[in-house]
Design a protein around this motif. Structure first.
Motif, mmCIF file in Angstrom:
data_model
loop_
_atom_site.group_PDB
_atom_site.id
_atom_site.type_symbol
_atom_site.label_atom_id
_atom_site.label_comp_id
_atom_site.label_asym_id
_atom_site.label_seq_id
_atom_site.Cartn_x
_atom_site.Cartn_y
_atom_site.Cartn_z
ATOM 1 N N LEU A 242 0.821 -1.209 0.000
ATOM 2 C CA LEU A 242 0.000 0.000 0.000
ATOM 3 C C LEU A 242 0.858 1.264 0.000
ATOM 4 C CD1 LEU A 242 -2.765 -1.102 2.526
ATOM 5 C CD2 LEU A 242 -3.112 -0.627 0.088
ATOM 6 N N PHE A 243 1.885 1.281 0.832
ATOM 7 C CA PHE A 243 2.749 2.463 0.894
ATOM 8 C C PHE A 243 3.574 2.614 -0.386
ATOM 9 C CE2 PHE A 243 2.206 2.054 5.609
ATOM 10 C CZ PHE A 243 1.542 3.258 5.771
ATOM 11 N N HIS A 244 3.905 1.500 -1.020
ATOM 12 C CA HIS A 244 4.591 1.589 -2.318
ATOM 13 C C HIS A 244 3.697 2.269 -3.345
ATOM 14 C CE1 HIS A 244 6.786 0.540 -5.938
ATOM 15 N NE2 HIS A 244 5.693 -0.043 -6.407
ATOM 16 N N TYR A 245 2.421 1.868 -3.394
ATOM 17 C CA TYR A 245 1.495 2.484 -4.350
ATOM 18 C C TYR A 245 1.326 3.976 -4.054
ATOM 19 C CZ TYR A 245 0.204 -2.441 -5.043
ATOM 20 O OH TYR A 245 0.227 -3.788 -5.272
ATOM 21 N N LEU A 246 1.214 4.329 -2.780
ATOM 22 C CA LEU A 246 1.067 5.737 -2.417
ATOM 23 C C LEU A 246 2.297 6.543 -2.844
ATOM 24 C CD1 LEU A 246 -0.559 5.649 1.148
ATOM 25 C CD2 LEU A 246 -1.656 5.957 -1.073
ATOM 26 N N GLY A 247 3.478 5.953 -2.687
ATOM 27 C CA GLY A 247 4.697 6.634 -3.113
ATOM 28 C C GLY A 247 4.704 6.890 -4.608
ATOM 29 N N GLU A 248 4.264 5.908 -5.392
ATOM 30 C CA GLU A 248 4.219 6.071 -6.849
ATOM 31 C C GLU A 248 3.189 7.121 -7.264
ATOM 32 O OE1 GLU A 248 6.252 4.705 -9.142
ATOM 33 O OE2 GLU A 248 7.380 3.957 -7.414
ATOM 34 N N ILE A 249 2.041 7.132 -6.579
ATOM 35 C CA ILE A 249 1.030 8.146 -6.872
ATOM 36 C C ILE A 249 1.593 9.544 -6.601
ATOM 37 C CG2 ILE A 249 -1.220 9.076 -6.182
ATOM 38 C CD1 ILE A 249 -1.974 6.136 -5.425
ATOM 39 N N GLY A 250 2.240 9.699 -5.447
ATOM 40 C CA GLY A 250 2.804 10.988 -5.077
ATOM 41 C C GLY A 250 3.847 11.470 -6.068
ATOM 42 N N LYS A 251 4.728 10.570 -6.503
ATOM 43 C CA LYS A 251 5.764 10.955 -7.466
ATOM 44 C C LYS A 251 5.151 11.395 -8.793
ATOM 45 C CE LYS A 251 8.252 7.143 -6.954
ATOM 46 N NZ LYS A 251 9.339 6.149 -7.124
#
Length: 285
Positions: A242-251
């Motif tokens: 989940l945190f990986h996906y959030l990081g990609e969205i943010g970038k």
């Protein structure tokens, strides 16, 4: 989109909250104006975020109006209207149609079957207005259905099918002339789709165990009947994803040339999604 994509409202400034609410109410008004009152029942803040993100790519300032609302007849509400809001309203209804079909297929819910009859005319209108989007959503949902019927134990495969739906939603919307960041929008939709699919699977574990409905986590992590501590056992891996996906969205959001409402969009991406992730994973764990 299933109601998980929301702002961290206490952290919004007063003006931002007014605009955020205006987009939400604008989606509701758009549905009522073009499809009638009953379809408004499927409204969620997910659509407001989609409209805000796509609308933020245009330089034209929002021109909110004050209108009465069927839910609040005594007090006028702020309403924003634009093409991005109309598009988000259509997306909401398309996904609602397929969600009802899914409920009727999985659990044979009489309520879902009755709602399908009520929505049929609306969906036909949506097919005429958004044929390519409806086709892409249908194609990927059929792929997802096949994997679920096979009791697929690969979380990546099942999440991929839903991610492709969200990818299509973000790239098919109204965009400014000469827009050159299509791939960025695709990345946002793709990773948001993965996040939504996983967070929904976590949220539904107990309900799916009880009903026997398919849940990818039960097969991916080999749930044993009446196993105690199952959710605690899998949550570390789930949180990492989940945190990986959030990081990609943010970038990806950082790469967009946002023209307006940046504070609201960043609130949803960096605070709202994070708060929802923490709430659901800690609750389940």
């Amino acid at each position: 989109m299933l109601g998980y994509v929301t702002a961290d409202k206490p952290e919004l400034k007063m003006r931002e909250f007014e605009v955020y609410s205006g987009y939400y109410c604008g989606v509701c008004k758009s549905i009522a104006r073009r499809y009638g009152q009953i379809p408004r029942m499927v409204l969620s803040y997910d659509a407001a975020f989609l409209a805000l993100l796509l609308g933020s790519l245009f330089r034209e300032a929002d021109e909110p109006a004050r209108e009465h609302c069927i839910a609040h007849p005594a007090k006028k509400k702020t309403i924003v209207s634009n093409d991005a809001i109309d598009y988000a309203a259509d997306v909401m209804l398309i996904l609602a149609w397929y969600k009802l079909m899914d409920d009727a297929h999985d659990e044979g819910r009489l309520r879902a079957k009755a709602a399908l009859k009520a929505f049929r005319r609306v969906f036909r209108k949506l097919q005429r207005a958004r044929p390519e989007l409806c086709e892409k959503v249908d194609e990927n949902l059929k792929a997802l259905r096949r994997l679920e019927d096979q009791k697929c134990d690969s979380l990546d495969e099942t999440a991929e099918a839903f991610a492709k739906i969200m990818e299509a939603i973000f790239e098919e919307g109204p965009l400014p002339e000469g827009f050159k960041e299509q791939q960025v929008l695709r990345r946002i939709g793709y990773h948001l789709g993965k996040w939504i699919y996983l967070i929904d699977a976590i949220d539904d574990i107990d309900e799916n165990i009880e009903s026997g409905a398919y849940n990818p986590l039960l097969f991916r992590f080999h749930y044993e009947a009446e196993e105690e501590g199952f959710k605690s056992r899998i949550m570390k891996t789930c949180r990492f994803n989940l945190f990986h996906y959030l990081g990609e969205i943010g970038k990806a959001v950082d790469l967009l040339a946002i023209k307006k409402n940046r504070g609201i969009i960043e609130n949803v991406v960096y605070k709202g999604l994070l708060r929802k992730t923490e709430y659901i994973t800690q609750k389940e764990e």
